[in-house]
Design a protein around this motif. Structure first.
Motif, PDB file in Angstrom:
ATOM      1  N   ILE A  13      36.308  21.341  25.815  1.00  0.00           N
ATOM      2  CA  ILE A  13      37.727  21.375  26.212  1.00  0.00           C
ATOM      3  C   ILE A  13      38.260  22.794  26.100  1.00  0.00           C
ATOM      4  O   ILE A  13      39.022  23.260  26.952  1.00  0.00           O
ATOM      5  CB  ILE A  13      38.541  20.397  25.346  1.00  0.00           C
ATOM      6  N   ARG A  14      37.845  23.498  25.056  1.00  0.00           N
ATOM      7  CA  ARG A  14      38.324  24.872  24.884  1.00  0.00           C
ATOM      8  C   ARG A  14      37.907  25.741  26.062  1.00  0.00           C
ATOM      9  O   ARG A  14      38.709  26.513  26.595  1.00  0.00           O
ATOM     10  CB  ARG A  14      37.772  25.461  23.587  1.00  0.00           C
ATOM     11  N   VAL A  15      36.651  25.602  26.451  1.00  0.00           N
ATOM     12  CA  VAL A  15      36.181  26.440  27.563  1.00  0.00           C
ATOM     13  C   VAL A  15      36.911  26.068  28.856  1.00  0.00           C
ATOM     14  O   VAL A  15      37.383  26.939  29.592  1.00  0.00           O
ATOM     15  CB  VAL A  15      34.653  26.288  27.724  1.00  0.00           C
ATOM     16  N   ILE A  16      37.040  24.762  29.094  1.00  0.00           N
ATOM     17  CA  ILE A  16      37.695  24.336  30.343  1.00  0.00           C
ATOM     18  C   ILE A  16      39.129  24.836  30.390  1.00  0.00           C
ATOM     19  O   ILE A  16      39.596  25.398  31.385  1.00  0.00           O
ATOM     20  CB  ILE A  16      37.645  22.801  30.461  1.00  0.00           C
ATOM     21  N   PHE A  17      39.843  24.668  29.277  1.00  0.00           N
ATOM     22  CA  PHE A  17      41.253  25.067  29.276  1.00  0.00           C
ATOM     23  C   PHE A  17      41.406  26.578  29.325  1.00  0.00           C
ATOM     24  O   PHE A  17      42.333  27.085  29.956  1.00  0.00           O
ATOM     25  CB  PHE A  17      41.977  24.471  28.063  1.00  0.00           C
ATOM     26  N   SER A  18      40.496  27.285  28.678  1.00  0.00           N
ATOM     27  CA  SER A  18      40.579  28.752  28.757  1.00  0.00           C
ATOM     28  C   SER A  18      40.393  29.210  30.191  1.00  0.00           C
ATOM     29  O   SER A  18      41.112  30.094  30.670  1.00  0.00           O
ATOM     30  CB  SER A  18      39.503  29.397  27.895  1.00  0.00           C
ATOM     31  N   GLU A  19      39.439  28.612  30.861  1.00  0.00           N
ATOM     32  CA  GLU A  19      39.181  29.051  32.235  1.00  0.00           C
ATOM     33  C   GLU A  19      40.319  28.647  33.161  1.00  0.00           C
ATOM     34  O   GLU A  19      40.701  29.410  34.051  1.00  0.00           O
ATOM     35  CB  GLU A  19      37.855  28.472  32.734  1.00  0.00           C
ATOM     36  N   LEU A  20      40.878  27.459  32.926  1.00  0.00           N
ATOM     37  CA  LEU A  20      42.035  27.060  33.743  1.00  0.00           C
ATOM     38  C   LEU A  20      43.186  28.038  33.544  1.00  0.00           C
ATOM     39  O   LEU A  20      43.868  28.421  34.486  1.00  0.00           O
ATOM     40  CB  LEU A  20      42.502  25.658  33.346  1.00  0.00           C
ATOM     41  N   ASN A  21      43.369  28.437  32.293  1.00  0.00           N
ATOM     42  CA  ASN A  21      44.463  29.364  32.019  1.00  0.00           C
ATOM     43  C   ASN A  21      44.163  30.733  32.598  1.00  0.00           C
ATOM     44  O   ASN A  21      45.081  31.452  33.016  1.00  0.00           O
ATOM     45  CB  ASN A  21      44.688  29.463  30.510  1.00  0.00           C
ATOM     46  N   ARG A  22      42.902  31.084  32.656  1.00  0.00           N
ATOM     47  CA  ARG A  22      42.536  32.355  33.292  1.00  0.00           C
ATOM     48  C   ARG A  22      42.925  32.308  34.771  1.00  0.00           C
ATOM     49  O   ARG A  22      43.465  33.277  35.312  1.00  0.00           O
ATOM     50  CB  ARG A  22      41.027  32.582  33.148  1.00  0.00           C
ATOM     51  N   ILE A  23      42.678  31.159  35.399  1.00  0.00           N
ATOM     52  CA  ILE A  23      43.066  31.028  36.807  1.00  0.00           C
ATOM     53  C   ILE A  23      44.580  31.173  36.935  1.00  0.00           C
ATOM     54  O   ILE A  23      45.078  31.917  37.790  1.00  0.00           O
ATOM     55  CB  ILE A  23      42.595  29.669  37.368  1.00  0.00           C
ATOM     56  N   ALA A  24      45.318  30.478  36.050  1.00  0.00           N
ATOM     57  CA  ALA A  24      46.781  30.547  36.126  1.00  0.00           C
ATOM     58  C   ALA A  24      47.267  31.977  35.948  1.00  0.00           C
ATOM     59  O   ALA A  24      48.187  32.428  36.636  1.00  0.00           O
ATOM     60  CB  ALA A  24      47.404  29.644  35.067  1.00  0.00           C
ATOM     61  N   ASN A  25      46.621  32.708  35.034  1.00  0.00           N
ATOM     62  CA  ASN A  25      47.023  34.089  34.794  1.00  0.00           C
ATOM     63  C   ASN A  25      46.768  34.954  36.018  1.00  0.00           C
ATOM     64  O   ASN A  25      47.628  35.730  36.437  1.00  0.00           O
ATOM     65  CB  ASN A  25      46.248  34.633  33.600  1.00  0.00           C
ATOM     66  N   HIS A  26      45.576  34.793  36.602  1.00  0.00           N
ATOM     67  CA  HIS A  26      45.263  35.621  37.767  1.00  0.00           C
ATOM     68  C   HIS A  26      46.144  35.249  38.958  1.00  0.00           C
ATOM     69  O   HIS A  26      46.458  36.098  39.783  1.00  0.00           O
ATOM     70  CB  HIS A  26      43.789  35.485  38.128  1.00  0.00           C
ATOM     71  N   PRO A  71      43.514  10.553  29.649  1.00  0.00           N
ATOM     72  CA  PRO A  71      42.421   9.826  30.311  1.00  0.00           C
ATOM     73  C   PRO A  71      42.075  10.348  31.699  1.00  0.00           C
ATOM     74  O   PRO A  71      40.907  10.356  32.086  1.00  0.00           O
ATOM     75  CB  PRO A  71      42.950   8.386  30.394  1.00  0.00           C
ATOM     76  N   THR A  72      43.074  10.809  32.455  1.00  0.00           N
ATOM     77  CA  THR A  72      42.780  11.242  33.819  1.00  0.00           C
ATOM     78  C   THR A  72      42.453  12.727  33.907  1.00  0.00           C
ATOM     79  O   THR A  72      42.540  13.335  34.983  1.00  0.00           O
ATOM     80  CB  THR A  72      43.987  10.964  34.738  1.00  0.00           C
ATOM     81  N   PHE A  73      42.046  13.273  32.792  1.00  0.00           N
ATOM     82  CA  PHE A  73      41.778  14.704  32.663  1.00  0.00           C
ATOM     83  C   PHE A  73      40.794  15.207  33.721  1.00  0.00           C
ATOM     84  O   PHE A  73      41.053  16.177  34.430  1.00  0.00           O
ATOM     85  CB  PHE A  73      41.259  14.894  31.234  1.00  0.00           C
ATOM     86  N   LYS A  74      39.670  14.493  33.872  1.00  0.00           N
ATOM     87  CA  LYS A  74      38.633  14.974  34.794  1.00  0.00           C
ATOM     88  C   LYS A  74      39.120  14.961  36.248  1.00  0.00           C
ATOM     89  O   LYS A  74      38.924  15.938  36.977  1.00  0.00           O
ATOM     90  CB  LYS A  74      37.398  14.080  34.683  1.00  0.00           C
ATOM     91  N   GLU A  75      39.757  13.874  36.623  1.00  0.00           N
ATOM     92  CA  GLU A  75      40.195  13.757  38.022  1.00  0.00           C
ATOM     93  C   GLU A  75      41.256  14.809  38.322  1.00  0.00           C
ATOM     94  O   GLU A  75      41.237  15.444  39.383  1.00  0.00           O
ATOM     95  CB  GLU A  75      40.774  12.358  38.304  1.00  0.00           C
ATOM     96  N   GLU A  95      33.640  23.451  36.782  1.00  0.00           N
ATOM     97  CA  GLU A  95      32.868  22.385  37.429  1.00  0.00           C
ATOM     98  C   GLU A  95      31.610  22.053  36.648  1.00  0.00           C
ATOM     99  O   GLU A  95      31.278  20.884  36.442  1.00  0.00           O
ATOM    100  CB  GLU A  95      32.499  22.820  38.848  1.00  0.00           C
ATOM    101  N   GLN A  96      30.911  23.106  36.194  1.00  0.00           N
ATOM    102  CA  GLN A  96      29.699  22.846  35.411  1.00  0.00           C
ATOM    103  C   GLN A  96      30.038  22.147  34.108  1.00  0.00           C
ATOM    104  O   GLN A  96      29.322  21.250  33.655  1.00  0.00           O
ATOM    105  CB  GLN A  96      28.975  24.155  35.107  1.00  0.00           C
ATOM    106  N   ALA A  97      31.145  22.578  33.499  1.00  0.00           N
ATOM    107  CA  ALA A  97      31.524  21.970  32.213  1.00  0.00           C
ATOM    108  C   ALA A  97      31.921  20.513  32.397  1.00  0.00           C
ATOM    109  O   ALA A  97      31.614  19.666  31.551  1.00  0.00           O
ATOM    110  CB  ALA A  97      32.661  22.759  31.592  1.00  0.00           C
ATOM    111  N   LEU A  98      32.580  20.219  33.508  1.00  0.00           N
ATOM    112  CA  LEU A  98      33.004  18.831  33.717  1.00  0.00           C
ATOM    113  C   LEU A  98      31.810  17.917  33.927  1.00  0.00           C
ATOM    114  O   LEU A  98      31.847  16.738  33.568  1.00  0.00           O
ATOM    115  CB  LEU A  98      33.933  18.745  34.932  1.00  0.00           C
ATOM    116  N   LYS A  99      30.716  18.453  34.501  1.00  0.00           N
ATOM    117  CA  LYS A  99      29.531  17.630  34.749  1.00  0.00           C
ATOM    118  C   LYS A  99      28.922  17.135  33.457  1.00  0.00           C
ATOM    119  O   LYS A  99      28.475  15.991  33.356  1.00  0.00           O
ATOM    120  CB  LYS A  99      28.507  18.466  35.530  1.00  0.00           C
ATOM    121  N   THR A 100      28.868  18.010  32.447  1.00  0.00           N
ATOM    122  CA  THR A 100      28.221  17.638  31.189  1.00  0.00           C
ATOM    123  C   THR A 100      29.246  17.388  30.090  1.00  0.00           C
ATOM    124  O   THR A 100      28.928  17.487  28.917  1.00  0.00           O
ATOM    125  CB  THR A 100      27.267  18.759  30.751  1.00  0.00           C
ATOM    126  N   PHE A 101      30.442  17.047  30.485  1.00  0.00           N
ATOM    127  CA  PHE A 101      31.517  16.887  29.487  1.00  0.00           C
ATOM    128  C   PHE A 101      31.283  15.636  28.629  1.00  0.00           C
ATOM    129  O   PHE A 101      31.166  14.534  29.166  1.00  0.00           O
ATOM    130  CB  PHE A 101      32.853  16.773  30.229  1.00  0.00           C
TER     131      PHE A 101
END
Lengths: 383, 158, 180
Positions: A109-122, A177-181, A289-295
């Motif tokens: 979750i930390r990696v996914i959220f960090s990367e999402l926030n990186r996208i938001a920042n950029h 619960p709907t985190f992945k989608e 995407e890779q993280a969500l596959k093996t989440f």
């Protein structure tokens, strides 16, 4: 009618006076409360002195008077555009000192959220850069997409902008619960918009004319100034802490480090800095995407959260790759529940110190572009 | 390169200037040095092919009750290793050489340390306050700092 | 839309509306208040979000101005430090009357999380400027800021212009008499 006179002017003998112009702190394109003292020769910037400190909120003084978990909300407010990324090095450092092993799910979750926030920042970085260069549409598009990322964060943590979500040893709450989608949908839309922005803004002739060959920062000077993040990578140095010194679980994922290669101008110009940010968004999407596959969906995110945090005597420098560069916390503990000293290595602070070097010799109108391409957040510069 | 190897090498070159190597299992290892020749030590670390510390990550000031401390975090882009140098100066005469001529990033870091702790970096070309206003009094991050009652007509305490 | 409904009124007033000039002026002022584009800290990001497509502040008639001389109100979005306080005062003084202030976020209201050890933080912008609307939150949600905006518009609509002038003139006269 008087006779027309022809005056011979020897231009080399003309003596022009240097002008000092103050820009900011109330200026729409200084990205906050920054004051630039510009010395101009005509329209050429001959010298530049940034006056900072208009948002000095005494973070380090507060940190000395707060317990360790209480500091996390203040860390959110350092670089308020990428709060998740800010929290990561701090909690990782404390976990390392306390010898806490966090669970697999927390790391994901930390990696996914960090990367999402990186996208938001950029997104904000490119959007406001577009605003500075006169393009309003990318701003609207990116802010529309950014709301989706913020909604995901809000569902998980309860906050839109400042989260206090990464805790020492775990997370504040489990994901919804709907985190992945939600994230899959968000990434799809982010990619769509990015494809549009690439043609709309970054490959636009006007934009290229304004940003290519402007604000060149050569690699050796960048290193001497301690510049990190997209600015350093735009200068052609592929330094990314996620690859160089992998932390969390970044070594499991396959991603590239985009570097500036002077496609339209010179290596290390404003255009390169923006295209590096732009390409990093795609890399972040790949990681997510890779993280969500093996989440791993099973597991308690708060099982390892300690009741009371009391660090052993010692010190640690913990760092992580923030969207702006290397964010580091130098924490010194004297065995109490409050730190002796917390010093922040703020990437924006260091990157801004290279601004005079970048902008000398360019036109005054380019200064706005150069400042925009550095992507500073004043909360972090002044702390 | 590990810090203990660097320590041995530095000891050969600078002898008494290098005080000790502090190793602690729960924290970072650092090398304690004397402040007088810090610029020469750093230049040596930067230029020597075995170290190549071309990157000053962080310079922080510390308040150690009786003394003031300065900590340098170094990083090598090429060799990917890190090093922590620590030095101490007395509180009544906090002078040590500036590193601006070694790494340019030291400019703002040293100004910040001066602003917050009153450490006087000799040889710095522009050692003025950076975060606090230019007419601010006192050094805020010292442990004995008391916040002012008033600044420019505005009450400071809540 | 209330205006148009009244125009279609079957009573048949032939498009004539009764009201005072004050109401008309206040109505006009409240529906086109331009604000000073001025961000300070974290709240400025939420403020930007309110400006952008999702929340769209312009539908309230608020247009960003970069110069204080063209602005009707200013949103103090974030922490005001002591270094900034002097500049902020100056910016406020450059604005033309009538002018309004919205204090957005806890920092602008009272110093927020920095109230205790913030030696360099002004504990509340109301120490230097007269604040009309306080929006709490750290940072406030965009909806909260929008509510603050509507409250400000309401305040502008309720304002007295002529009577206030008359009253103020009388008060001034009384004060002068007192001095003598």
């Amino acid at each position: 009618m008087s006779e027309k006179k022809y005056i011979d002017i020897e231009f080399s003998q003309l003596d022009s006076e240097r002008m000092r112009l103050f820009m900011g702190p109330q200026h729409p394109s200084t990205h906050g409360v920054l004051q630039l003292e510009v010395e101009l020769d005509g329209e050429i910037v001959t010298d530049l002195i940034p006056h900072i400190g208009y948002l000095h909120r005494c973070f380090e003084k507060h940190a000395e008077n707060m317990t360790y978990p209480q500091i996390i909300p203040y860390i959110d407010r350092l670089d308020y555009i990428s709060s998740m990324n800010n929290e990561l090095p701090y909690v990782m450092g404390l976990e390392k000192m306390l010898d806490i092993q966090v669970s697999e799910k927390v790391e994901y979750i930390r990696v996914i959220f960090s990367e999402l926030n990186r996208i938001a920042n950029h997104q904000i970085a490119i959007a406001t850069f577009g605003l500075d260069s006169g393009a309003f549409t990318p701003f609207l598009y990116y802010f529309r997409d950014r709301e989706m990322i913020l909604t995901i964060f809000e569902k998980a943590s309860g906050g839109r902008l400042l989260y206090n979500y990464f805790w020492v040893g775990g997370l504040a709450a489990d994901v919804h619960p709907t985190f992945k989608e939600d994230i899959t949908e968000a990434i799809r839309i982010i990619r769509d918009t990015n494809a549009e922005i690439l043609n709309l803004l970054l490959k636009n002739k006007i934009f290229i004319d304004r940003t290519a060959n402007v604000g060149i920062l050569p690699a050796d000077i960048a290193i001497s100034y301690g510049v990190t993040g997209p600015i350093l990578r735009a200068s052609g140095i592929p330094l990314d802490l996620r690859k160089a010194e992998p932390y969390s679980i970044y070594e499991r994922f396959d991603f590239d480090i985009p570097v500036g290669n002077g496609e339209v101008g010179t290596v290390g110009d404003c255009w390169d800095r923006n295209i590096v940010r732009f390409r990093e968004m795609e890399e972040s999407c790949k990681i997510i995407e890779q993280a969500l596959k093996t989440f791993p969906s099973q597991g308690d995110v708060r099982e390892n959260v300690p009741k009371r945090i009391r660090l052993p005597k010692g010190e640690i420098y913990c760092k992580a790759e923030n969207p702006k560069g290397e964010l580091g916390f130098y924490i010194i503990s004297d065995g109490k529940d409050k730190p002796e000293r917390v010093k922040v290595r703020a990437p924006s602070f260091v990157n801004l110190s290279a601004l005079p070097e970048m902008s000398r010799g360019y036109m005054f109108a380019d200064l706005v572009m150069i400042l925009g391409s550095v992507d500073i957040v004043l909360g972090e510069v002044d702390r | 390169m590990k810090p203990n190897e660097i320590f041995k090498e530095l000891k050969v070159h600078f002898g008494e200037e290098i005080t000790e190597l502090v190793e602690n299992p729960s924290s970072d290892t650092y090398i304690s040095v004397k402040p007088e020749k810090i610029d020469e030590i750093c230049r040596f670390l930067r230029d020597n092919d075995a170290f190549k510390f071309d990157f000053l990550t962080l310079l922080s000031g510390l308040d150690l009750k009786e003394k003031l401390g300065i900590v340098y975090h170094l990083y090598s882009m090429e060799l990917k290793h890190r090093l922590v140098l620590k030095t101490e100066v007395p509180k009544d005469s906090p002078n040590l050489p500036s590193l601006v001529r070694v790494w340019r990033t030291a400019d703002w870091h040293e100004r910040e340390a001066f602003d917050m702790f009153g450490i006087n970096f000799q040889g710095h070309h522009n050692l003025i306050r950076i975060l606090c206003p230019y007419d601010w009094e006192g050094y805020p991050l010292r442990k004995d700092y008391k916040e002012p009652e008033e600044y420019h007509g505005n009450r400071v305490p809540y | 839309m209330g205006l148009l409904n009244r125009l279609n009124d079957p009573i048949g007033l032939d498009g004539i509306i009764f009201g005072t000039v004050e109401d008309l002026l206040n109505w006009g002022r409240s529906k086109s208040d331009w604000y000073l584009q001025f961000g300070l800290a974290c709240c400025a990001i939420e403020f930007m979000a309110v400006n952008a497509s999702h929340f769209d502040m312009m539908r309230y008639g608020c247009i960003p101005r970069s110069s204080p001389r063209q602005a009707d109100f200013v949103i103090i979005s974030g922490t005001v430090t002591l270094k900034m306080a002097d500049r902020l005062k100056r910016v406020y003084e450059q604005m033309a009357e009538p002018k309004y202030v919205i204090a957005m976020g806890s920092c602008a209201n009272s110093g927020g999380p920095y109230w205790e050890h913030g030696y360099h933080v002004l504990k509340g912008v109301d120490r230097i400027l007269p604040v009309d609307v306080y929006v709490p939150g750290c940072p406030p949600r965009p909806e909260a800021l929008q509510e603050g905006l509507i409250l400000l518009q309401k305040k502008i609509r309720m304002e007295e212009i002529f009577r206030k002038r008359k009253r103020l003139a009388e008060e001034d006269l009384a004060n002068q008499m007192n001095y003598k």
